[in-house]
Design an enzyme around this catalytic site. Structure first.
Site, PDB file in Angstrom:
ATOM      1  N   VAL A  12       0.947  -1.209   0.004  1.00 13.09           N
ATOM      2  CA  VAL A  12      -0.150   0.001   0.062  1.00 13.09           C
ATOM      3  C   VAL A  12       0.897   1.404  -0.050  1.00 13.09           C
ATOM      4  O   VAL A  12       1.981   1.211   0.796  1.00 13.09           O
ATOM      5  CB  VAL A  12      -1.005  -0.055   1.120  1.00 13.09           C
ATOM      6  CG1 VAL A  12      -0.034  -0.098   2.701  1.00 13.09           C
ATOM      7  CG2 VAL A  12      -1.955   1.156   1.052  1.00 13.09           C
ATOM      8  N   SER A  13       0.511   2.111  -0.846  1.00 12.07           N
ATOM      9  CA  SER A  13       1.224   3.417  -0.837  1.00 12.07           C
ATOM     10  C   SER A  13       0.813   4.533   0.371  1.00 12.07           C
ATOM     11  O   SER A  13      -0.203   4.403   0.897  1.00 12.07           O
ATOM     12  CB  SER A  13       1.235   4.068  -2.397  1.00 12.07           C
ATOM     13  OG  SER A  13       0.000   4.696  -2.360  1.00 12.07           O
ATOM     14  N   THR A  14       1.726   5.534   0.288  1.00 11.58           N
ATOM     15  CA  THR A  14       1.555   6.441   1.427  1.00 11.58           C
ATOM     16  C   THR A  14      -0.102   7.216   1.175  1.00 11.58           C
ATOM     17  O   THR A  14      -0.846   7.383   1.841  1.00 11.58           O
ATOM     18  CB  THR A  14       2.604   7.585   1.348  1.00 11.58           C
ATOM     19  OG1 THR A  14       3.823   6.878   1.719  1.00 11.58           O
ATOM     20  CG2 THR A  14       2.190   8.701   2.663  1.00 11.58           C
ATOM     21  N   GLU A  16      -2.244   6.052  -0.571  1.00 15.07           N
ATOM     22  CA  GLU A  16      -3.648   4.983  -0.424  1.00 15.07           C
ATOM     23  C   GLU A  16      -3.827   4.985   1.086  1.00 15.07           C
ATOM     24  O   GLU A  16      -5.054   4.499   1.237  1.00 15.07           O
ATOM     25  CB  GLU A  16      -3.193   3.713  -1.173  1.00 15.07           C
ATOM     26  CG  GLU A  16      -3.052   3.717  -2.755  1.00 15.07           C
ATOM     27  CD  GLU A  16      -2.049   2.719  -3.315  1.00 15.07           C
ATOM     28  OE1 GLU A  16      -2.631   2.209  -4.581  1.00 15.07           O
ATOM     29  OE2 GLU A  16      -1.475   2.221  -2.594  1.00 15.07           O
ATOM     30  N   GLN A  17      -3.123   5.266   1.611  1.00 13.26           N
ATOM     31  CA  GLN A  17      -3.515   4.830   3.273  1.00 13.26           C
ATOM     32  C   GLN A  17      -4.488   5.690   3.668  1.00 13.26           C
ATOM     33  O   GLN A  17      -5.162   5.584   4.747  1.00 13.26           O
ATOM     34  CB  GLN A  17      -2.055   5.076   4.203  1.00 13.26           C
ATOM     35  CG  GLN A  17      -1.014   3.913   3.923  1.00 13.26           C
ATOM     36  CD  GLN A  17       0.399   4.478   4.576  1.00 13.26           C
ATOM     37  OE1 GLN A  17       0.417   5.327   5.124  1.00 13.26           O
ATOM     38  NE2 GLN A  17       1.017   3.441   4.740  1.00 13.26           N
TER      39      GLN A  17
END
Length: 276
Positions: A12-14, A16-17
């Site tokens: 998960v990308s920053t 997308e968090q």
């Protein structure tokens, strides 16, 4: 018959968090269920939390493909295509590498496998769509940042320059660093060369924020940055900030003219960093 060994990869990308995508726990739960149904033995779970899928500079991804680790598994399992790569080029390199090592690839959500020509074609199409979506997100982010800079709606997310910290989204002075910045500007305005300034700072134990010695290159970056005259720079925009300044706008512009006067090429003597 021995079970095939599966490596599970979740990412998960920053960005997308903060969105309503699949969390790491949700990804792992669905992949574990897939392995149970398909009689795959899970031998490793590799998790990249806060990393983009546009490159391979991800610690868990690299560990999974390291020589020692990849001997442990036969099948790479992911939830969705965009969890492993958002670049068609990187994805195809990975697929070629898997094929060379006799390893398989499964995307549980997309229901693709790599054993048929149809599956390989479908995987390539899906991956190109994921790359297009990633590029569109990048374009929207760029436009949003530029609009924010032009409309002067506060500090954008960035690493504060030497001499400043960020507090509640605003620049504030870092006293220890700020004193060094004052000395740098004073010395240059009094006619000292960049090499001499670097020698003086290093001799007295001053270092950059990363602990590196000063040199004419990082000093030039400092002296060209309008943040020390009260303005943050983003591309061709200038945004005034409220933190303390080191020099006035007139003094900053005079320093830029001092730099330009030392350039030998007459076509390059116009100062490039003036605050107007």
């Amino acid at each position: 018959m021995n079970k095939k060994r599966a490596a599970l990869y979740a990412r998960v990308s920053t960005e997308e968090q903060a969105l309503s995508g699949y969390s790491l726990d949700a990804q792992l739960e669905k992949m574990r269920l897939f392995c149970e149904i398909n009689d795959l033995e899970i031998v490793g779970e590799y998790i990249d939390d806060g990393f983009s899928g546009t490159n391979i500079r991800r610690p868990a991804y690299r560990k999974m493909f390291s020589p020692g680790e990849r001997k442990k598994w036969d099948t790479l399992v992911i939830l969705k295509m965009d969890r492993i790569h958002r670049s068609s080029k990187n994805f195809m390199h990975m697929m070629e590498d898997l094929k060379k090592n006799g390893q398989e690839f499964v995307s549980t959500f997309d229901k693709f496998n790599t054993t048929t020509a149809e599956g390989r074609f479908a995987l390539d199409i899906i991956q190109r769509i994921a790359q297009l979506e990633s590029e569109q997100i990048g374009q929207r982010t760029y436009i949003g940042m530029r609009e924010k800079a032009i409309s002067k709606r506060g500090v954008m997310g960035f690493t504060p320059p030497f001499g400043y910290d960020l507090k509640n989204g605003e620049l504030v002075n870092n006293k220890d660093e700020f004193d060094t910045i004052i000395n740098i500007f004073d010395m240059y305005m009094n006619g000292m060369t960049l090499d001499w300034i670097a020698f003086f700072l290093n001799k007295n134990g001053n270092r950059t924020r990363r602990g590196n010695p000063w040199n004419k290159y990082n000093l030039r970056t400092i002296l060209h940055n309008p943040v020390y005259a009260g303005y943050m720079r983003w591309e061709d925009t200038r945004q005034k900030h409220n933190a303390d300044t080191v020099v006035s706008v007139d003094e900053f512009n005079q320093i830029q003219k001092m730099f330009a006067a030392k350039v030998r090429d007459p076509n390059k003597k116009n100062p490039k960093y003036l605050v107007v």
